[in-house]
Design a protein around this motif. Structure first.
Motif, PDB file in Angstrom:
ATOM      1  N   LEU A  28       0.871  -1.171   0.000  1.00  0.00           N
ATOM      2  CA  LEU A  28       0.000   0.000   0.000  1.00  0.00           C
ATOM      3  C   LEU A  28       0.903   1.214   0.000  1.00  0.00           C
ATOM      4  O   LEU A  28       1.718   1.384   0.901  1.00  0.00           O
ATOM      5  CB  LEU A  28      -0.870   0.012   1.261  1.00  0.00           C
ATOM      6  CG  LEU A  28      -1.667   1.305   1.488  1.00  0.00           C
ATOM      7  CD1 LEU A  28      -2.800   1.428   0.485  1.00  0.00           C
ATOM      8  CD2 LEU A  28      -2.215   1.347   2.912  1.00  0.00           C
ATOM      9  N   GLY A  84       0.386   5.221  -1.860  1.00  0.00           N
ATOM     10  CA  GLY A  84      -0.520   6.352  -1.649  1.00  0.00           C
ATOM     11  C   GLY A  84      -1.971   5.928  -1.460  1.00  0.00           C
ATOM     12  O   GLY A  84      -2.799   6.698  -0.987  1.00  0.00           O
ATOM     13  N   ALA A 123      10.477   5.180  -5.196  1.00  0.00           N
ATOM     14  CA  ALA A 123       9.139   4.738  -5.618  1.00  0.00           C
ATOM     15  C   ALA A 123       8.039   5.414  -4.810  1.00  0.00           C
ATOM     16  O   ALA A 123       6.912   5.562  -5.275  1.00  0.00           O
ATOM     17  CB  ALA A 123       9.020   3.221  -5.473  1.00  0.00           C
ATOM     18  N   HIS A 144       3.454  12.356  -6.644  1.00  0.00           N
ATOM     19  CA  HIS A 144       3.388  13.135  -7.879  1.00  0.00           C
ATOM     20  C   HIS A 144       3.686  14.604  -7.585  1.00  0.00           C
ATOM     21  O   HIS A 144       4.399  15.267  -8.342  1.00  0.00           O
ATOM     22  CB  HIS A 144       2.007  13.027  -8.534  1.00  0.00           C
ATOM     23  CG  HIS A 144       1.478  11.619  -8.625  1.00  0.00           C
ATOM     24  ND1 HIS A 144       2.240  10.554  -9.014  1.00  0.00           N
ATOM     25  CD2 HIS A 144       0.235  11.113  -8.381  1.00  0.00           C
ATOM     26  CE1 HIS A 144       1.490   9.447  -8.994  1.00  0.00           C
ATOM     27  NE2 HIS A 144       0.277   9.770  -8.614  1.00  0.00           N
ATOM     28  N   ILE A 153      -1.375  15.253 -13.086  1.00  0.00           N
ATOM     29  CA  ILE A 153      -2.058  14.049 -12.596  1.00  0.00           C
ATOM     30  C   ILE A 153      -3.133  14.475 -11.600  1.00  0.00           C
ATOM     31  O   ILE A 153      -2.842  15.211 -10.653  1.00  0.00           O
ATOM     32  CB  ILE A 153      -1.051  13.098 -11.920  1.00  0.00           C
ATOM     33  CG1 ILE A 153      -0.041  12.587 -12.952  1.00  0.00           C
ATOM     34  CG2 ILE A 153      -1.779  11.950 -11.236  1.00  0.00           C
ATOM     35  CD1 ILE A 153       1.070  11.740 -12.362  1.00  0.00           C
ATOM     36  N   ARG A 173      -0.854  12.462  -2.418  1.00  0.00           N
ATOM     37  CA  ARG A 173      -0.879  11.114  -1.857  1.00  0.00           C
ATOM     38  C   ARG A 173      -0.315  10.084  -2.837  1.00  0.00           C
ATOM     39  O   ARG A 173       0.433   9.194  -2.454  1.00  0.00           O
ATOM     40  CB  ARG A 173      -2.325  10.686  -1.505  1.00  0.00           C
ATOM     41  CG  ARG A 173      -3.000  11.472  -0.423  1.00  0.00           C
ATOM     42  CD  ARG A 173      -2.428  11.248   0.948  1.00  0.00           C
ATOM     43  NE  ARG A 173      -2.322   9.829   1.291  1.00  0.00           N
ATOM     44  CZ  ARG A 173      -1.750   9.374   2.401  1.00  0.00           C
ATOM     45  NH1 ARG A 173      -1.251  10.229   3.282  1.00  0.00           N
ATOM     46  NH2 ARG A 173      -1.681   8.096   2.638  1.00  0.00           N
ATOM     47  N   GLY A 222       5.722   5.042  -7.782  1.00  0.00           N
ATOM     48  CA  GLY A 222       5.850   3.577  -7.709  1.00  0.00           C
ATOM     49  C   GLY A 222       4.489   2.906  -7.752  1.00  0.00           C
ATOM     50  O   GLY A 222       4.282   1.911  -8.455  1.00  0.00           O
ATOM     51  N   SER A 240       1.772   4.086  -9.043  1.00  0.00           N
ATOM     52  CA  SER A 240       1.179   4.247 -10.366  1.00  0.00           C
ATOM     53  C   SER A 240       1.762   3.237 -11.353  1.00  0.00           C
ATOM     54  O   SER A 240       1.029   2.606 -12.116  1.00  0.00           O
ATOM     55  CB  SER A 240       1.412   5.673 -10.864  1.00  0.00           C
ATOM     56  OG  SER A 240       0.911   5.815 -12.165  1.00  0.00           O
ATOM     57  N   HIS A 273       0.602  -0.313 -10.540  1.00  0.00           N
ATOM     58  CA  HIS A 273      -0.824  -0.472 -10.840  1.00  0.00           C
ATOM     59  C   HIS A 273      -1.032  -0.650 -12.356  1.00  0.00           C
ATOM     60  O   HIS A 273      -1.903  -1.383 -12.786  1.00  0.00           O
ATOM     61  CB  HIS A 273      -1.573   0.755 -10.317  1.00  0.00           C
ATOM     62  CG  HIS A 273      -3.055   0.621 -10.351  1.00  0.00           C
ATOM     63  ND1 HIS A 273      -3.729  -0.371  -9.679  1.00  0.00           N
ATOM     64  CD2 HIS A 273      -4.006   1.355 -10.975  1.00  0.00           C
ATOM     65  CE1 HIS A 273      -5.020  -0.239  -9.890  1.00  0.00           C
ATOM     66  NE2 HIS A 273      -5.218   0.802 -10.677  1.00  0.00           N
ATOM     67  N   ALA A 284      -2.939   5.715 -17.200  1.00  0.00           N
ATOM     68  CA  ALA A 284      -2.171   6.530 -16.254  1.00  0.00           C
ATOM     69  C   ALA A 284      -1.095   7.309 -17.013  1.00  0.00           C
ATOM     70  O   ALA A 284      -0.692   6.936 -18.120  1.00  0.00           O
ATOM     71  CB  ALA A 284      -1.542   5.642 -15.191  1.00  0.00           C
ATOM     72  N   GLU A 297       7.693  -8.681  -5.103  1.00  0.00           N
ATOM     73  CA  GLU A 297       8.701  -7.650  -5.385  1.00  0.00           C
ATOM     74  C   GLU A 297       8.141  -6.262  -5.108  1.00  0.00           C
ATOM     75  O   GLU A 297       6.969  -5.977  -5.362  1.00  0.00           O
ATOM     76  CB  GLU A 297       9.152  -7.719  -6.852  1.00  0.00           C
ATOM     77  CG  GLU A 297      10.148  -8.837  -7.102  1.00  0.00           C
ATOM     78  CD  GLU A 297      10.583  -8.911  -8.560  1.00  0.00           C
ATOM     79  OE1 GLU A 297      11.740  -9.275  -8.801  1.00  0.00           O
ATOM     80  OE2 GLU A 297       9.760  -8.633  -9.456  1.00  0.00           O
ATOM     81  N   ARG A 353      -9.914  12.404 -15.486  1.00  0.00           N
ATOM     82  CA  ARG A 353      -8.734  13.217 -15.803  1.00  0.00           C
ATOM     83  C   ARG A 353      -7.485  12.369 -16.068  1.00  0.00           C
ATOM     84  O   ARG A 353      -6.379  12.880 -16.144  1.00  0.00           O
ATOM     85  CB  ARG A 353      -8.455  14.278 -14.730  1.00  0.00           C
ATOM     86  CG  ARG A 353      -9.649  15.197 -14.466  1.00  0.00           C
ATOM     87  CD  ARG A 353      -9.795  16.213 -15.563  1.00  0.00           C
ATOM     88  NE  ARG A 353     -11.011  17.016 -15.445  1.00  0.00           N
ATOM     89  CZ  ARG A 353     -11.089  18.222 -14.881  1.00  0.00           C
ATOM     90  NH1 ARG A 353      -9.997  18.780 -14.394  1.00  0.00           N
ATOM     91  NH2 ARG A 353     -12.212  18.879 -14.815  1.00  0.00           N
ATOM     92  N   TYR A 354      -7.655  11.060 -16.132  1.00  0.00           N
ATOM     93  CA  TYR A 354      -6.578  10.218 -16.656  1.00  0.00           C
ATOM     94  C   TYR A 354      -6.398  10.564 -18.133  1.00  0.00           C
ATOM     95  O   TYR A 354      -7.184  11.318 -18.713  1.00  0.00           O
ATOM     96  CB  TYR A 354      -6.966   8.733 -16.544  1.00  0.00           C
ATOM     97  CG  TYR A 354      -6.717   8.095 -15.202  1.00  0.00           C
ATOM     98  CD1 TYR A 354      -7.433   8.471 -14.072  1.00  0.00           C
ATOM     99  CD2 TYR A 354      -5.768   7.079 -15.060  1.00  0.00           C
ATOM    100  CE1 TYR A 354      -7.217   7.863 -12.843  1.00  0.00           C
ATOM    101  CE2 TYR A 354      -5.549   6.461 -13.833  1.00  0.00           C
ATOM    102  CZ  TYR A 354      -6.274   6.862 -12.734  1.00  0.00           C
ATOM    103  OH  TYR A 354      -6.054   6.246 -11.534  1.00  0.00           O
TER     104      TYR A 354
END
Ligand SMILES: Cc1cc2nc3c(=O)[nH]c(=O)nc-3n(C[C@H](O)[C@H](O)[C@H](O)COP(=O)(O)OP(=O)(O)OC[C@H]3O[C@@H](n4cnc5c(N)ncnc54)[C@H](O)[C@@H]3O)c2cc1C
Lengths: 792, 267
Positions: free
Chosen positions: B28, B30, B71, B75, B98, B106, B110, B112, B115, B120, B162, B188-189
């Protein structure tokens, strides 16, 4: 009467608690022993419940009860509050809207509930709801109202073989309109969709039912726009419990836009369950449920034709519209496309012949009902789009074409109101100056120059106009009753002067963001000549407020405020009797002002507080006069009020991408007298954002299975601050001639006028770039739709 | 909007985190992608390993000729970093677009990348910058070239146990670079995100987010441009996504417009 507060931009007293996070909303209320409900809902838009197995859910620790349709079979459906009959007189088709879909019955929209789990925590209730095993038989479903009328369309209610709820026509006889259009030199035809939008109140719906077995009394806390109406509907029609045994409290409410007028099944269900379990039961909607279940707005498919003579005078208007009702008839749903839409099609124009033909249909979607503006935005969108297109087609200036066709000014006092072809009689209006003021703010001539230059650049410039008239403060009760309303539309108010001269005002209006605690208090303090701190506004509790019809249709000040004025008059009248007795003069010798009664032409006076004390300690008192200073009133207006205005949008359209950038939004509104200019401006701003939202961003998207595919903020586009320019607002004031404050209503105007202005502006930009054949672009005007319009 | 029950553990160091991931935990950072999907019950990890307080993941440093971004750098941190602006200015430019301020304060680079949302912003930027993703597992550390990192829709070359520790990218202070996005209006992506880096020698690297279900280096466009053409067809040979904001045809058109605009910006 002084004017110390009226007309001042006094900061909202309620904002202190709201902006410090101390508002008290329904979900903030925590009662001892309170349980939490979560619903098991249909994943399909249309499916038969084959079986329900609750055993596994009931076995989960912390689960108190699981109810299914069989448990609530004795409860009536949620009623509809307005009846509109078929053209041929046949009664409107009103399907039962049950609490829960029982085994063997069919769910009629995605999210229709089949069971409710009640548990010690919301978490347990949600987990247990997943453990309720429902076997479904999925059936074909339909979301589009036009498709619902086609042969072979899946039926929403098998007993209604054509999916029609009712049809309706209104205005002049259709033959007369046909003839007028036939005789026209030019006819503009526009086919368009007024798309379906989601209300998106910031606070989701929330309810707590609490049955107190000792007192044998229910309390329902509900996020509502009208607590008394909910009590009436729920007690009399759904649960069949005596009204005096039910208290409905609407605490702070975080927005509604119409969606919190209606009585929803969850509301009745938590109330009923609290009696079964003798413990409070809370349900709070999450955002996904809000998208799926809060009554949506708009959803019309329209063909309109407007005829003009050779000089550009409007000769006739003929309309065919299909309106989506959703799967069930929500509280006010039938009134929205009919009496709140068909009656507004005169607009501000002298159109001599108007006819609308309306078909209202069932689909496998959640109910559609009033959403900010309710019918008037749809009417305005129709009129303002077609007149702009007509100007384009006839090579006329769109502003001039409007000026030419405006109804001449009338104040409703020395001149009569304006009788429309569609039943309403406008109270007062003066339309040309609002458009002129808009043009002045815009700098129209300079704009057309700039537009010419832009046509050769990468970005096209466009301007769009919209002039509107709307109807607020829906009334009078006798008239709406004749039109099918199953309730009156008056308002009540009580002004209770406390012995010390402090004043408690009880109103049946119920703020869900409008600032009543400020505006209403400004009025009362001024009328009584006392400080605002000495007046308290009490609303939202059926045990303290005698009765109320609530807040919607921009009615609170025009109707609720007028009721308060009536009570104030009664207070001052009785106060004068007491004052005259104390001052040993005749009532006629007194004048009231600055918080005291003064013997005219003398310095002898007695203050409001002294009179109040005398009323409650009546030792030296007029013979025969009752003690106390506390008056209730009901006010049933003589007519609607008719605000109007002019909205102008300026857009830039990127030729390569189709992206629309709203550069300017001008709003000149005439909402009658203004009590608090800042609050009015705030209402206009919010409305503009919503109207612009409909034009450029918002809209539901259903797939072929009638599933809502954009039910989240990742996909449903809400307008955001950075999408909007700084609004340029101005007011004209034409007082309402028939209510004591001369006010008309400002809550919806922004959302009514702005949508067509923005769409017209985009079309104007395209036309300026030579795309002259583009007649319409579907809302919302996404970049792709605009790009396609330019590249067809 | 309530998650399934889960365990929460906080890692104090990279080693600590890697050990916890080895036991089946899920990182976990941001939380701005993970928590929303847990609230919708689309994702149900048993154990969350909070790596958000590991100081060594939050640094932005220069190591020789390389810019090394931890990582866990947010942003917002990257958008305002003077070292980033100096060595790989496109990262600061792109990071600033972003989401909104709270997302930028937040969400982490890393998180992003791990994921790997096809829309993104980071993927296009790290691809065009030819960055390397540095990861740490039970068996030590390895480096994955950005062009090998994204393997499909929401999938990467990262193993479950990892942890991404850093993004390493050579200093490109003498290059011209830009990230241009056409934002999806709700999230807004990137509906189309185009990153272009033009090195001092004139060679060009092009990468896209939002266009295909895997972010990609546009080697077809690059070879046209590096072969001397002044313009190029974007995304040729790629399968293009389609949704209600942009059909395949319109998305491809936008990719071309944005490539053109990005090339103009580095001209
Ligand atoms: C409202 C909103 C708007 C947004 N707008 C944009 C936007 O415009 N553009 C954009 O690109 N993104 C956007 N995002 C996403 C945002 O940038 C996220 O922060 C980012 O995608 C994930 O980073 P995170 O640190 O929050 O990761 P988390 O949510 O904590 O984790 C995401 C995934 O990465 C894994 N993970 C996290 N850290 C590591 C690590 N060090 N090593 C291995 N795996 C790890 C997690 O286990 C999880 O699977 C938006 C998010 C929101 C909520």
């Amino acid at each position: 009467m002084s004017n110390k507060f009226i007309g001042q931009s006094i900061k909202r007293v309620e904002d202190k608690r709201f902006i410090t996070g101390k508002g008290r909303y329904t979900d903030d209320i925590k009662l001892p022993g309170m349980l939490h409900a979560h619903f098991v809902r249909s994943p399909y838009a249309h499916a038969r419940v084959v079986s329900i197995d609750t055993a596994e859910a009931l076995a989960i620790p912390g689960v108190v009860a699981v109810y299914t349709g069989d448990d609530v079979a004795a409860i009536n459906g949620v009623p509809c509050g307005w009846q509109v009959n078929f053209r041929n007189g046949e009664t409107m088709r009103e399907p039962k809207h049950p609490m829960l879909i029982a085994t063997g019955d069919t769910a009629k929209h995605a999210g229709d509930p089949v069971a409710v789990v009640i548990a010690e925590t919301k978490e347990i209730a949600i987990d247990a709801a997943e453990a309720v095993l429902v076997e479904w038989d999925e059936l074909p479903a339909i979301a589009s109202p036009a498709d619902a009328l086609k042969d072979g369309a899946p039926l929403v209610h098998s007993q209604f073989p054509d999916n029609k709820a009712f049809d309706w026509s209104f205005g002049n006889p259709v033959e007369e309109v046909d003839a007028a259009i036939e005789a026209s030199a030019h006819v503009t035809t526009l086919e368009f969709v007024n798309q379906r939008v989601v209300p998106n109140a910031m606070e989701p719906r929330a309810y707590i039912g609490h049955y107190d077995a000792v007192a044998d009394k229910y309390t329902l806390y509900t996020s509502t726009q009208n607590p008394h109406l909910i009590r009436l509907l729920m007690c009399a029609f759904v649960l069949g419990i005596p009204e005096h045994r039910v208290r409905v409290v609407g605490p702070d409410v975080g927005g509604g836009f119409g969606s919190k007028i209606y009585h929803y099944t969850e509301e009745a269900l938590v109330t009923w369950a609290s009696k079964q379990l003798e413990l409070p039961v809370k349900w709070t909607s999450d955002r996904s449920e809000a998208f799926l279940l809060d009554a949506h707005g708009r959803d019309h498919v329209t063909k309109a034709e407007m005829g003009f003579d050779a000089d550009g005078n409007i000769m006739g208007l003929r309309i065919k519209t299909i309106a989506n009702m959703g799967a069930y008839l929500s509280t006010f749903a039938p009134a929205v496309p009919t009496y709140l839409h068909g009656t507004l099609l005169q607009g501000l124009y002298t159109t001599p012949k108007i006819n609308i033909d309306m078909t209202c249909v069932f689909t496998h979607t959640v109910a559609v009902d009033a959403y900010r503006g309710a019918g008037r935005p749809e009417a305005t969108y129709l009129l303002e789009r077609i007149i702009e297109l007509a100007a384009h087609e006839m090579g006329k200036d769109p502003a001039q074409l409007r000026f030419q066709n405006f109804i001449p000014p009338f104040d409703g006092v020395t001149q009569p109101g304006y009788q429309t072809q569609v039943a309403l009689q406008y109270d007062s209006g003066n339309y040309a100056p609002v458009l002129q003021k808009g043009l002045d703010l815009l700098g129209y001539d300079d704009f057309r120059q700039a537009q010419k230059q832009a046509a050769n650049s990468n970005k096209l410039l466009g301007v769009g106009f919209s002039t509107y008239v709307e109807a607020c403060g829906i009334a009078p009760s006798a008239v709406v009753g004749a039109l099918g309303a199953r309730a009156g539309l008056y308002e009540s108010a009580q002004v209770r002067v406390q012995p010390t001269g402090k004043v408690s005002v009880f109103t049946g209006s119920h703020s869900h963001g409008q600032g009543h605690e400020t505006t209403f208090v400004q009025v009362v303090a001024d009328k009584l000549g006392i400080a605002m701190e000495d007046v308290e506004l009490v609303h939202g509790d059926s045990d303290t407020v005698a009765f109320g019809m609530g807040t919607y249709g921009s009615r609170s000040l025009a109707v609720g405020g007028s009721a308060i004025m009536k009570s104030i008059d009664k207070v001052l009248e009785k106060g004068a009797k007491i004052a005259a007795h104390k001052l040993e003069c005749a009532e006629g010798d007194l004048e009231y002002g600055e918080g005291k009664w003064t013997v005219k032409g003398t310095d002898k006076s007695i203050g409001f507080g002294d009179v109040a004390l005398t009323a409650y300690v009546p030792h030296v008192y007029p013979a025969g006069l009752e003690p106390g200073l506390d008056f209730s009133s009901f006010y049933d207006p003589a007519n609607f009020t008719y605000p109007f205005g002019c909205h102008i949008a300026v857009v830039e359209v990127d030729k390569e991408t189709g992206k629309v950038d709203l550069k300017r939004m001008i709003a000149v509104d005439d909402v009658g007298n203004i009590i608090n200019p800042m609050i009015v401006e705030g209402q206009i701003h919010g409305g503009l954002a919503q109207g612009i939202g409909q034009a450029l961003f918002e809209g539901t998207i259903y797939d072929e299975n009638a599933q809502l595919t954009n039910g989240s903020y990742m996909d449903y586009v809400m307008p955001r601050a950075d999408d909007l320019p700084m609004f340029e607002t101005a007011n004209q004031i034409t007082p309402c001639p028939h209510n004591p404050l001369g006010v008309k209503g400002a809550g919806e105007a922004g959302a009514i006028g702005s949508t067509p202005a923005v769409v017209n502006a985009v079309l104007d930009a395209l036309w300026s770039g030579g795309h002259n054949d583009v007649k319409d672009i579907l809302m919302p005007l996404t970049s792709e739709r605009v790009w396609r319009a330019m590249n067809n | 909007m309530i998650t399934y029950p889960f365990q929460y553990k906080r890692a104090d160091s990279v080693a600590d985190a890697v050990a916890m991931l080895g036991e089946g935990g899920k990182a976990l950072s941001g939380g701005h992608s993970l928590i929303p999907s847990m609230k919708l019950r689309l994702n149900a990890p048993d154990t969350l390993v909070d790596v958000g307080r590991i100081a060594e993941l939050k640094t932005i440093t220069v190591d020789g000729n390389d810019l090394v971004i931890g990582a866990g750098a947010t942003h917002g941190q990257i958008a305002s970093s003077s070292v980033v602006k100096q060595h790989v200015p496109m990262f600061a430019e792109g990071a600033a677009h972003i989401g909104d301020p709270s997302v930028r304060n937040r969400g982490t680079i890393g998180g992003s990348l791990a994921h790997a949302d096809p829309s993104a912003d980071w993927p296009a930027m790290v691809l065009a910058a030819d960055a390397t993703i540095v990861v740490q597992g039970a068996n030590g550390s390895r480096s994955i070239a950005a062009s090998d990192f994204f393997t499909g829709l929401f999938s990467t070359a990262l193993e479950d146990d990892e942890l991404i520790t850093a993004i390493r990218v050579s200093s490109q202070a003498d290059a011209k670079m830009t990230y241009q996005k056409f934002a999806q209006p709700a999230s807004r992506y990137a509906l189309v995100g185009c990153a272009v880096v033009k090195s001092a020698d004139g060679s060009v690297r092009v990468a896209f987010s939002g266009v295909s279900d895997t972010p990609f280096r546009d080697s077809a466009a690059e070879s046209q441009l590096n072969g001397g053409a002044s313009s190029a067809n974007a995304a040729s040979g790629q399968s293009i996504m389609s949704d209600h904001f942009a059909t395949e045809e319109y998305r491809r058109h936008l990719a071309n417009v944005y490539l053109k605009r990005a090339l103009a910006a580095v001209a």
